[in-house]
Design a protein around this motif. Structure first.
Motif, PDB file in Angstrom:
ATOM      1  N   ALA A 108       1.896   3.001   9.988  1.00  0.00           N
ATOM      2  CA  ALA A 108       2.342   4.120  10.830  1.00  0.00           C
ATOM      3  C   ALA A 108       3.611   4.619  10.460  1.00  0.00           C
ATOM      4  CB  ALA A 108       2.436   3.696  12.608  1.00  0.00           C
ATOM      5  N   THR A 109       4.415   3.773  10.323  1.00  0.00           N
ATOM      6  CA  THR A 109       5.838   4.138   9.723  1.00  0.00           C
ATOM      7  C   THR A 109       5.776   5.015   8.398  1.00  0.00           C
ATOM      8  OG1 THR A 109       7.090   2.284  10.494  1.00  0.00           O
ATOM      9  CG2 THR A 109       8.307   3.335   9.158  1.00  0.00           C
ATOM     10  N   LEU A 110       5.121   4.360   7.374  1.00  0.00           N
ATOM     11  CA  LEU A 110       5.014   5.130   6.133  1.00  0.00           C
ATOM     12  C   LEU A 110       4.128   6.349   6.163  1.00  0.00           C
ATOM     13  CD1 LEU A 110       5.344   5.382   3.066  1.00  0.00           C
ATOM     14  CD2 LEU A 110       3.204   3.692   2.956  1.00  0.00           C
ATOM     15  N   THR A 111       3.107   6.534   7.256  1.00  0.00           N
ATOM     16  CA  THR A 111       2.329   7.674   7.180  1.00  0.00           C
ATOM     17  C   THR A 111       3.312   8.919   7.918  1.00  0.00           C
ATOM     18  OG1 THR A 111       0.434   6.548   7.866  1.00  0.00           O
ATOM     19  CG2 THR A 111       0.431   8.469   8.512  1.00  0.00           C
ATOM     20  N   ARG A 112       4.262   8.429   8.978  1.00  0.00           N
ATOM     21  CA  ARG A 112       5.019   9.627   9.242  1.00  0.00           C
ATOM     22  C   ARG A 112       6.190   9.879   8.359  1.00  0.00           C
ATOM     23  NH1 ARG A 112       4.562   6.099  14.404  1.00  0.00           N
ATOM     24  NH2 ARG A 112       6.239   4.911  13.755  1.00  0.00           N
ATOM     25  N   GLY A 171      -4.551   9.499   3.306  1.00  0.00           N
ATOM     26  CA  GLY A 171      -5.153   8.326   2.849  1.00  0.00           C
ATOM     27  C   GLY A 171      -4.807   7.126   3.892  1.00  0.00           C
ATOM     28  N   LEU A 172      -3.545   6.916   4.189  1.00  0.00           N
ATOM     29  CA  LEU A 172      -3.175   6.039   5.321  1.00  0.00           C
ATOM     30  C   LEU A 172      -3.802   6.204   6.655  1.00  0.00           C
ATOM     31  CD1 LEU A 172       0.667   5.580   4.529  1.00  0.00           C
ATOM     32  CD2 LEU A 172      -1.215   3.899   4.248  1.00  0.00           C
ATOM     33  N   VAL A 173      -4.186   7.368   6.810  1.00  0.00           N
ATOM     34  CA  VAL A 173      -4.566   7.640   8.441  1.00  0.00           C
ATOM     35  C   VAL A 173      -6.054   7.293   8.169  1.00  0.00           C
ATOM     36  CG1 VAL A 173      -5.705   9.420   9.676  1.00  0.00           C
ATOM     37  CG2 VAL A 173      -3.182   9.656   9.048  1.00  0.00           C
ATOM     38  N   VAL A 174      -6.780   7.199   6.862  1.00  0.00           N
ATOM     39  CA  VAL A 174      -8.064   6.995   6.907  1.00  0.00           C
ATOM     40  C   VAL A 174      -8.088   5.440   6.806  1.00  0.00           C
ATOM     41  CG1 VAL A 174     -10.128   7.139   5.222  1.00  0.00           C
ATOM     42  CG2 VAL A 174      -8.808   9.062   5.663  1.00  0.00           C
ATOM     43  N   PHE A 175      -7.207   4.968   6.047  1.00  0.00           N
ATOM     44  CA  PHE A 175      -7.243   3.648   5.919  1.00  0.00           C
ATOM     45  C   PHE A 175      -6.926   2.822   7.506  1.00  0.00           C
ATOM     46  CE2 PHE A 175      -4.529  -0.431   5.666  1.00  0.00           C
ATOM     47  CZ  PHE A 175      -5.531  -1.275   4.755  1.00  0.00           C
ATOM     48  N   THR A 176      -5.952   3.433   8.294  1.00  0.00           N
ATOM     49  CA  THR A 176      -5.849   2.565   9.568  1.00  0.00           C
ATOM     50  C   THR A 176      -7.087   2.834  10.265  1.00  0.00           C
ATOM     51  OG1 THR A 176      -3.428   3.327   9.025  1.00  0.00           O
ATOM     52  CG2 THR A 176      -4.147   2.800  11.452  1.00  0.00           C
ATOM     53  N   ALA A 177      -7.640   4.136  10.374  1.00  0.00           N
ATOM     54  CA  ALA A 177      -8.683   4.191  11.216  1.00  0.00           C
ATOM     55  C   ALA A 177      -9.960   3.682  10.849  1.00  0.00           C
ATOM     56  CB  ALA A 177      -8.899   5.859  11.332  1.00  0.00           C
ATOM     57  N   VAL A 178     -10.251   3.650   9.667  1.00  0.00           N
ATOM     58  CA  VAL A 178     -11.513   2.939   9.306  1.00  0.00           C
ATOM     59  C   VAL A 178     -11.630   1.417   8.724  1.00  0.00           C
ATOM     60  CG1 VAL A 178     -13.379   3.462   7.451  1.00  0.00           C
ATOM     61  CG2 VAL A 178     -12.220   5.392   8.319  1.00  0.00           C
ATOM     62  N   ALA A 190      -1.533  16.249  13.214  1.00  0.00           N
ATOM     63  CA  ALA A 190      -2.509  15.907  14.068  1.00  0.00           C
ATOM     64  C   ALA A 190      -3.074  14.554  13.755  1.00  0.00           C
ATOM     65  CB  ALA A 190      -3.598  17.051  14.289  1.00  0.00           C
ATOM     66  N   ALA A 191      -3.377  14.255  12.594  1.00  0.00           N
ATOM     67  CA  ALA A 191      -4.058  13.121  12.030  1.00  0.00           C
ATOM     68  C   ALA A 191      -3.127  11.894  12.393  1.00  0.00           C
ATOM     69  CB  ALA A 191      -4.480  13.187  10.429  1.00  0.00           C
ATOM     70  N   TRP A 229      -8.208   6.548  -2.027  1.00  0.00           N
ATOM     71  CA  TRP A 229      -7.675   5.567  -3.200  1.00  0.00           C
ATOM     72  C   TRP A 229      -6.302   5.258  -3.106  1.00  0.00           C
ATOM     73  CZ3 TRP A 229      -8.305   5.801  -9.261  1.00  0.00           C
ATOM     74  CH2 TRP A 229      -8.003   4.394  -9.608  1.00  0.00           C
ATOM     75  N   LEU A 230      -5.606   6.287  -2.964  1.00  0.00           N
ATOM     76  CA  LEU A 230      -3.903   5.951  -3.091  1.00  0.00           C
ATOM     77  C   LEU A 230      -3.576   5.440  -1.472  1.00  0.00           C
ATOM     78  CD1 LEU A 230      -1.175   6.514  -4.309  1.00  0.00           C
ATOM     79  CD2 LEU A 230      -1.243   8.754  -3.168  1.00  0.00           C
ATOM     80  N   GLY A 231      -4.206   6.079  -0.549  1.00  0.00           N
ATOM     81  CA  GLY A 231      -3.736   5.449   0.992  1.00  0.00           C
ATOM     82  C   GLY A 231      -4.093   4.107   0.966  1.00  0.00           C
ATOM     83  N   GLY A 232      -5.601   3.761   0.412  1.00  0.00           N
ATOM     84  CA  GLY A 232      -6.134   2.377   0.828  1.00  0.00           C
ATOM     85  C   GLY A 232      -5.024   1.130   0.101  1.00  0.00           C
ATOM     86  N   LEU A 233      -4.719   1.901  -1.176  1.00  0.00           N
ATOM     87  CA  LEU A 233      -3.750   1.035  -1.949  1.00  0.00           C
ATOM     88  C   LEU A 233      -2.089   0.787  -1.118  1.00  0.00           C
ATOM     89  CD1 LEU A 233      -4.368   2.199  -5.867  1.00  0.00           C
ATOM     90  CD2 LEU A 233      -5.340  -0.009  -4.243  1.00  0.00           C
ATOM     91  N   ALA A 234      -1.907   1.898  -0.583  1.00  0.00           N
ATOM     92  CA  ALA A 234      -0.790   1.718  -0.055  1.00  0.00           C
ATOM     93  C   ALA A 234      -0.963   0.913   1.333  1.00  0.00           C
ATOM     94  CB  ALA A 234      -0.058   3.192   0.352  1.00  0.00           C
ATOM     95  N   GLY A 235      -1.999   1.060   2.091  1.00  0.00           N
ATOM     96  CA  GLY A 235      -2.173   0.380   3.206  1.00  0.00           C
ATOM     97  C   GLY A 235      -2.292  -1.016   3.117  1.00  0.00           C
TER      98      GLY A 235
END
Length: 552
Positions: free
Chosen positions: A187-191, A164-171, A246-247, A303-309
């Motif tokens: 990026a830190t939280l994604t890793r 979700g964070l990858v989608v948030f960052t990219a989109v 990869a993402a 949803w979850l990644g967007g909220l965290a982002g």
């Protein structure tokens, strides 16, 4: 931002589709059930068979050392096993002694959960006074170890958050000056989420293998333990780990449109991979349910990644009002459709897996699902408040004051995300919980060999005689409220088990309407539990548990 009319149109479309599907669907099965055996339970044969056949109501998979055969002296008999579709074939490679033979079996259902039981038959004549029981057996439906549930919860949390964070960052997170700090935080939280998911999903493999075999950690040193897992399990973990890696590598820093698309594609592949295993594989139609599960996971991830982002990046964008406004607008416009997809697919999956509304309160799976629904509704309420109350205030605030006015949005978003993490915890339990109804409490004793219980509107009277080790006779009488013979929409199913020896399903013979009988050989004294299940309607299959004390 998305308007009311598109949202209502989308919701109406999803609702119509779900109602259409629900109106024409049938409930899903949970674990596989033994339908018949050849030879039959309690049969007396003139000579030992060369092959023993177990037939289930859905495909099963054999596990190493899952079938053990014991002769009348309690010594093991060599045999080979082969599982093909819904049949488990056991080929005897040596001739057992005459007397009563006990076969214990353990297979894996299509939904990935193990089931076990036992079969007894005799060669020549039943053993007298009885046979020695093997030292220990597993329960008919073994409990899932807590460490496996924990690993799966951490795995799903890391997977959905990272993707979700990858989608948030990219989109949703705009590129340009002033967004570097926000991207670094994301990026830190994604890793970290990728690392958590990789460790948890990888650790779940050996834990699952040991669970399927019914042993302990000592089994991990045996090669057959690792081969007990189907290739799909390894493939899912490989796709999850590789896809997230990869993402994260492609999508956590500014790049070309092609790079962002590749990152989203890799994250999508990682998220939908788990839909290929679990309860959805036992539900039908398979393509529809697996597709709904994949979409459900994707929606939850966005949803979850967007909220965290948002919680991470909005404070970093507080000095850049235009970037913050674009981020909020982009995510808000997508969130409505995501929530509609989440609710629609969740409703469809609940119906296909549970099979009836009554199962929501009548099964452990249903009660967990109700708890998850309550949490999601709470998150939806906060999301609505955020969307229709807080965000308009931020948009109406002057740029110089937006940092202060955005704080309630950040807090509400963090609370909403925390609730979703709690919902994910319940999801971890749902993955390992059977949708089948729990057995009813043991019925009161009416006579030494007779027990009664009620399944739906049908009264059941079960008799076991002579209540001693060795051959016994089971009779089952089904009566309506008026006392007339009654039947369900399918014949009843009877299972016998004790703490030491689960005999599994007992083949019944119908004598007349509402009257069934069976012959069974009970290998050991002690307390034995008889589970009687009866499908009283198309969607209801209550189970009653009766206890009998067998003399030595």
């Amino acid at each position: 931002m998305i308007g009311h009319r598109p949202l209502r149109a989308t919701a109406s479309l999803f609702l119509a589709l779900v109602l259409l599907l629900l109106g024409t669907s049938r409930p899903a099965h949970a674990h596989a059930n033994l339908v018949r055996t050849d030879p039959a339970e309690g049969a007396v044969l003139q000579s030992a068979p060369s092959r023993i056949l177990f037939t289930f109501d859905e495909p099963v998979r054999a596990v190493p050392d899952g079938v053990q055969i014991f002769d009348p002296q309690g010594d093991p008999v060599a045999a080979g096993t082969t599982a093909t579709g819904s049949e488990l074939a056991v080929a005897l490679t040596e001739r057992p002694l005459e007397g009563t033979i006990v076969i214990t079996w353990r297979v894996v259902s299509e939904d990935g959960h193990p089931i076990s039981g036992a079969l007894t038959f005799s060669v020549g004549a039943p053993s007298t006074p009885g046979i020695a029981t093997p030292p220990s057996f597993s329960n008919t439906v073994p409990e899932v170890p807590w460490v496996l549930t924990l690993a799966r919860w951490l795995g799903y949390a890391g997977l959905l958050l990272a993707a979700g964070l990858v989608v948030f960052t990219a989109v949703f997170l705009p590129a340009g000056p002033g967004t570097g700090r926000a991207r670094h935080r994301a990026a830190t939280l994604t890793r970290a989420a990728v690392a958590l998911a990789a460790v948890a999903w990888t650790a779940a493999l050996p834990i699952t293998a040991v669970y399927l075999l019914g042993g302990g950690p000592e089994l991990l040193g045996e090669g057959s333990t690792w081969s007990s897992l189907p290739p799909a399990e390894y493939a899912v973990v490989a796709v999850v780990v590789a896809g997230l890696a990869a993402a994260a590598g492609l999508g956590t820093s500014p790049g070309s449109r092609r790079r962002r698309v590749a990152a989203v594609a890799a994250a999508t592949a990682a998220v939908i991979a788990p839909a290929l295993t679990g309860h959805t594989r036992a539900a039908g139609p398979e393509a529809l349910v697996v597709g709904a599960d994949a979409l459900h996971l994707l929606a939850g991830s966005v949803w979850l990644g967007g909220l965290a982002g948002l919680a991470l990046t909005l404070p970093a964008l507080s000095g850049h009002g235009a970037a913050a406004a674009r981020t909020l607008t982009r995510f808000s416009a997508t969130a409505a459709a995501v929530l509609v997809a989440l609710i629609a697919t969740g409703s469809l999956l609940a119906w296909r897996i549970l099979g009836s509304w009554s199962a929501l309160a009548g099964t452990g799976y249903g009660r967990l699902l109700l708890a998850k629904i309550a949490l999601v509704l709470a998150a939806l309420a906060i999301a609505a408040w955020n969307r229709w109350s807080l965000l308009p205030r931020v948009a109406a605030t002057k740029s110089a004051d937006r940092r202060t006015s955005a704080r309630p949005v950040v807090r509400a978003t963090a609370i909403e995300g925390s609730i979703l993490v709690a919902a994910l915890l319940i999801t971890g339990f749902l993955v390992d919980t059977s949708p089948e109804a729990a057995p009813a409490r043991p019925a009161a004793v009416t006579s030494p060999g007779t027990r009664t219980t009620t399944l739906g509107d049908i009264a059941v009277e079960a008799t076991l005689t002579p209540l001693s080790r060795g051959p016994n006779t089971i009779t089952l009488k089904l009566r309506s409220a008026s006392g007339e013979p009654a039947e369900g929409v399918a014949p009843p199913v009877v299972r016998l088990s004790s703490e030491r020896a689960p005999l599994g399903a007992v083949p019944l013979t119908q004598v007349s309407a509402g009257f069934y009988t069976a012959q069974v050989t009970i290998p050991a004294p002690g307390t034995w539990r008889m589970q009687v299940s009866l499908r009283v309607t198309q969607f209801t299959n209550p189970v009653g548990e009766l206890e009998f004390v067998i003399a030595g």
